[in-house]
Scaffold this motif. Structure first.
Motif, PDB file in Angstrom:
ATOM      1  N   GLY A 274     -13.622   4.034  21.796  1.00  0.00           N
ATOM      2  CA  GLY A 274     -12.416   4.748  21.397  1.00  0.00           C
ATOM      3  C   GLY A 274     -12.688   5.791  20.344  1.00  0.00           C
ATOM      4  O   GLY A 274     -13.699   5.745  19.650  1.00  0.00           O
ATOM      5  N   ASN A 275     -11.791   6.750  20.231  1.00  0.00           N
ATOM      6  CA  ASN A 275     -11.918   7.828  19.254  1.00  0.00           C
ATOM      7  C   ASN A 275     -10.901   7.601  18.140  1.00  0.00           C
ATOM      8  O   ASN A 275      -9.717   7.459  18.399  1.00  0.00           O
ATOM      9  CB  ASN A 275     -11.658   9.166  19.953  1.00  0.00           C
ATOM     10  N   ILE A 276     -11.366   7.608  16.908  1.00  0.00           N
ATOM     11  CA  ILE A 276     -10.452   7.422  15.773  1.00  0.00           C
ATOM     12  C   ILE A 276     -10.234   8.721  15.006  1.00  0.00           C
ATOM     13  O   ILE A 276      -9.415   8.755  14.110  1.00  0.00           O
ATOM     14  CB  ILE A 276     -10.940   6.321  14.805  1.00  0.00           C
ATOM     15  N   SER A 277     -10.949   9.768  15.366  1.00  0.00           N
ATOM     16  CA  SER A 277     -10.809  11.033  14.648  1.00  0.00           C
ATOM     17  C   SER A 277      -9.457  11.659  14.929  1.00  0.00           C
ATOM     18  O   SER A 277      -8.932  11.562  16.033  1.00  0.00           O
ATOM     19  CB  SER A 277     -11.900  12.021  15.074  1.00  0.00           C
ATOM     20  N   ASP A 278      -8.945  12.324  13.911  1.00  0.00           N
ATOM     21  CA  ASP A 278      -7.691  13.043  14.054  1.00  0.00           C
ATOM     22  C   ASP A 278      -8.002  14.350  14.773  1.00  0.00           C
ATOM     23  O   ASP A 278      -8.850  15.106  14.348  1.00  0.00           O
ATOM     24  CB  ASP A 278      -7.086  13.322  12.673  1.00  0.00           C
ATOM     25  N   GLY A 279      -7.321  14.600  15.839  1.00  0.00           N
ATOM     26  CA  GLY A 279      -7.594  15.768  16.664  1.00  0.00           C
ATOM     27  C   GLY A 279      -7.195  17.092  16.062  1.00  0.00           C
ATOM     28  O   GLY A 279      -7.481  18.137  16.608  1.00  0.00           O
ATOM     29  N   ASP A 280      -6.516  17.082  14.915  1.00  0.00           N
ATOM     30  CA  ASP A 280      -6.050  18.343  14.324  1.00  0.00           C
ATOM     31  C   ASP A 280      -7.182  19.183  13.800  1.00  0.00           C
ATOM     32  O   ASP A 280      -8.135  18.786  13.304  1.00  0.00           O
ATOM     33  CB  ASP A 280      -5.058  18.073  13.175  1.00  0.00           C
TER      34      ASP A 280
ATOM     35  N   PRO B 116       0.842  -1.201   0.000  1.00  0.00           N
ATOM     36  CA  PRO B 116       0.000   0.000   0.000  1.00  0.00           C
ATOM     37  C   PRO B 116       0.880   1.255   0.000  1.00  0.00           C
ATOM     38  O   PRO B 116       1.864   1.325   0.735  1.00  0.00           O
ATOM     39  CB  PRO B 116      -0.782  -0.117   1.302  1.00  0.00           C
ATOM     40  N   THR B 117       0.538   2.221  -0.827  1.00  0.00           N
ATOM     41  CA  THR B 117       1.372   3.415  -0.927  1.00  0.00           C
ATOM     42  C   THR B 117       1.029   4.419   0.174  1.00  0.00           C
ATOM     43  O   THR B 117      -0.118   4.500   0.630  1.00  0.00           O
ATOM     44  CB  THR B 117       1.197   4.109  -2.290  1.00  0.00           C
ATOM     45  N   CYS B 118       2.031   5.172   0.572  1.00  0.00           N
ATOM     46  CA  CYS B 118       1.838   6.222   1.581  1.00  0.00           C
ATOM     47  C   CYS B 118       0.830   7.250   1.087  1.00  0.00           C
ATOM     48  O   CYS B 118       0.031   7.763   1.863  1.00  0.00           O
ATOM     49  CB  CYS B 118       3.160   6.900   1.909  1.00  0.00           C
ATOM     50  N   PHE B 119       0.869   7.531  -0.219  1.00  0.00           N
ATOM     51  CA  PHE B 119      -0.061   8.511  -0.781  1.00  0.00           C
ATOM     52  C   PHE B 119      -1.505   8.071  -0.578  1.00  0.00           C
ATOM     53  O   PHE B 119      -2.344   8.842  -0.109  1.00  0.00           O
ATOM     54  CB  PHE B 119       0.212   8.733  -2.277  1.00  0.00           C
ATOM     55  N   VAL B 120      -1.806   6.816  -0.928  1.00  0.00           N
ATOM     56  CA  VAL B 120      -3.177   6.320  -0.789  1.00  0.00           C
ATOM     57  C   VAL B 120      -3.590   6.315   0.678  1.00  0.00           C
ATOM     58  O   VAL B 120      -4.692   6.756   1.031  1.00  0.00           O
ATOM     59  CB  VAL B 120      -3.333   4.917  -1.424  1.00  0.00           C
ATOM     60  N   LEU B 121      -2.710   5.857   1.553  1.00  0.00           N
ATOM     61  CA  LEU B 121      -3.035   5.826   2.981  1.00  0.00           C
ATOM     62  C   LEU B 121      -3.282   7.236   3.518  1.00  0.00           C
ATOM     63  O   LEU B 121      -4.234   7.457   4.278  1.00  0.00           O
ATOM     64  CB  LEU B 121      -1.918   5.152   3.767  1.00  0.00           C
ATOM     65  N   SER B 122      -2.462   8.184   3.107  1.00  0.00           N
ATOM     66  CA  SER B 122      -2.639   9.557   3.595  1.00  0.00           C
ATOM     67  C   SER B 122      -3.926  10.165   3.055  1.00  0.00           C
ATOM     68  O   SER B 122      -4.610  10.902   3.768  1.00  0.00           O
ATOM     69  CB  SER B 122      -1.434  10.432   3.243  1.00  0.00           C
ATOM     70  N   GLN B 123      -4.280   9.850   1.809  1.00  0.00           N
ATOM     71  CA  GLN B 123      -5.530  10.348   1.241  1.00  0.00           C
ATOM     72  C   GLN B 123      -6.738   9.789   1.985  1.00  0.00           C
ATOM     73  O   GLN B 123      -7.675  10.522   2.296  1.00  0.00           O
ATOM     74  CB  GLN B 123      -5.618  10.006  -0.248  1.00  0.00           C
TER      75      GLN B 123
ATOM     76  N   PHE C 109     -11.298  10.766   5.616  1.00  0.00           N
ATOM     77  CA  PHE C 109     -12.132  10.352   6.748  1.00  0.00           C
ATOM     78  C   PHE C 109     -11.737  11.011   8.065  1.00  0.00           C
ATOM     79  O   PHE C 109     -12.311  10.696   9.109  1.00  0.00           O
ATOM     80  CB  PHE C 109     -12.105   8.825   6.879  1.00  0.00           C
ATOM     81  N   ASN C 110     -10.763  11.929   8.012  1.00  0.00           N
ATOM     82  CA  ASN C 110     -10.317  12.667   9.188  1.00  0.00           C
ATOM     83  C   ASN C 110      -9.927  11.738  10.347  1.00  0.00           C
ATOM     84  O   ASN C 110     -10.417  11.861  11.463  1.00  0.00           O
ATOM     85  CB  ASN C 110     -11.390  13.673   9.646  1.00  0.00           C
TER      86      ASN C 110
END
Length: 85
Positions: free
Chosen positions: A79-85, A47-54, A59-60
């Motif tokens: 649990g919380n999976i959301s990115d806190g940024d 799996p590419t980093c690009f696809v994973l980052s997209q 999905f935040n």
């Protein structure tokens, strides 16, 4: 193999949770529907980093969670999976 299987399961979970088709998600990522299908079925060797980052951005969620945790199980257990940024 486990990492790819968890990744695929998580992509399907996030897609369905957000009511997004394979085609729409693939277009947002910039890959074909068939490529996305292969990710979901753990048929992609690297799996590419690009696809994973997209996927994480769409999905935040934190990218590190995509291939390390069963996101459905994490959320079911509070649990919380959301990115806190």
């Amino acid at each position: 193999y486990f990492i790819k299987k968890v990744l695929g399961k998580n992509i399907v979970y996030l897609r369905k949770k957000n009511d997004i088709t394979q085609l729409i998600l693939a277009e947002k990522i910039g890959i074909s529907r068939k490529q996305l299908h292969n990710y979901e079925r753990a048929k992609v060797k690297n799996p590419t980093c690009f696809v994973l980052s997209q996927i994480a951005m769409i999905f935040n969620i934190q990218q590190e969670l995509l291939d390390r945790n069963d996101l459905e199980l994490v959320e079911r257990n509070g649990g919380n999976i959301s990115d806190g940024d």
